[in-house]
Design an enzyme around this catalytic site. Sequence first.
Site, PDB file in Angstrom:
ATOM      1  N   SER A 143       0.854  -1.182   0.000  1.00  0.00           N
ATOM      2  CA  SER A 143       0.000   0.000   0.000  1.00  0.00           C
ATOM      3  C   SER A 143       0.889   1.230   0.000  1.00  0.00           C
ATOM      4  O   SER A 143       2.050   1.174   0.440  1.00  0.00           O
ATOM      5  CB  SER A 143      -0.884   0.011   1.262  1.00  0.00           C
ATOM      6  OG  SER A 143      -1.522   1.261   1.441  1.00  0.00           O
ATOM      7  N   TYR A 156      -2.076   0.716  10.528  1.00  0.00           N
ATOM      8  CA  TYR A 156      -2.060   0.146   9.190  1.00  0.00           C
ATOM      9  C   TYR A 156      -0.751   0.479   8.480  1.00  0.00           C
ATOM     10  O   TYR A 156      -0.137  -0.380   7.838  1.00  0.00           O
ATOM     11  CB  TYR A 156      -3.248   0.669   8.398  1.00  0.00           C
ATOM     12  CG  TYR A 156      -3.372   0.134   6.997  1.00  0.00           C
ATOM     13  CD1 TYR A 156      -3.491  -1.235   6.756  1.00  0.00           C
ATOM     14  CD2 TYR A 156      -3.387   0.998   5.898  1.00  0.00           C
ATOM     15  CE1 TYR A 156      -3.618  -1.734   5.465  1.00  0.00           C
ATOM     16  CE2 TYR A 156      -3.513   0.510   4.607  1.00  0.00           C
ATOM     17  CZ  TYR A 156      -3.626  -0.856   4.397  1.00  0.00           C
ATOM     18  OH  TYR A 156      -3.739  -1.341   3.119  1.00  0.00           O
TER      19      TYR A 156
END
Length: 260
Positions: A143, A156
């Site tokens: 990501s 995250y």
Amino acid sequence: MSSAAASAASRTAVITGASSGIGAATARRLAAAGYHVVLTARRADRIDRLAKEINQAGGNATPRRLDVTDRAAVDEFATAFDTVGVLVNNAGGALGADPVATGDPSHWRSMYETNVIGTLHVTQALLPKLIAGGDGTVVVVSSTAGHATYEGGAGYAAAKHGAHVLTETLRLEIVGKPVRVIEVAPGMVKTDEFALTRFGGDEAKAAKVYEGVAEPLTADDVADAVAWTVARPRHVNIDLVVLRPRAQASNTKIHRVTLG
């Protein structure tokens, strides 16, 4: 190994987190490109349906229920293969968007276990099979959170930074082996489940993430990038692909409009 055997091995692709979103889209894309796709996820019903869909369309798919955080299960899964051509480490996800001061440690732990330890488990278990095939590729779907952080995203981002470092280090450590190591890092992707899972099923909060963004990335966009990297000539390693929608300049700079 003969070139014919190596070629056959290189046409088997294992995809984790294949039950929905990017994983499912990647499975469809690689199957259409002629790979035997091995679909893994915890939700057996989902991958069973996807395998049936792919097979009915003329592809070759095998579903295998797997929890990547369960090392014993991963090791057992790996015994099914002598060689593997492609491993797409896609299983992951986000939980919560709280600041560091009030973040839930259990969310942080779960994200790290899935995004980092799960990737480690499957990569360790299948790496000998990838090497044995003579032409292996490891793809880690990370990501943009693995390259820069944002408020409310520390847990995250920490996990995806871990996935990024794992990928980068593996490439250094196995240079000279017949295995490429690729990272695909998407920005804002709108799928059916990612934001909804992150916010515990709160549809209003999930919708807010994409509010005013006319064209976020889709799972197919990411799958297309994964398939492109895999399809490069065997001597070409695409170290890192960062893809975002045009409306997103960074994790914190997003163009939003009022949609009528």
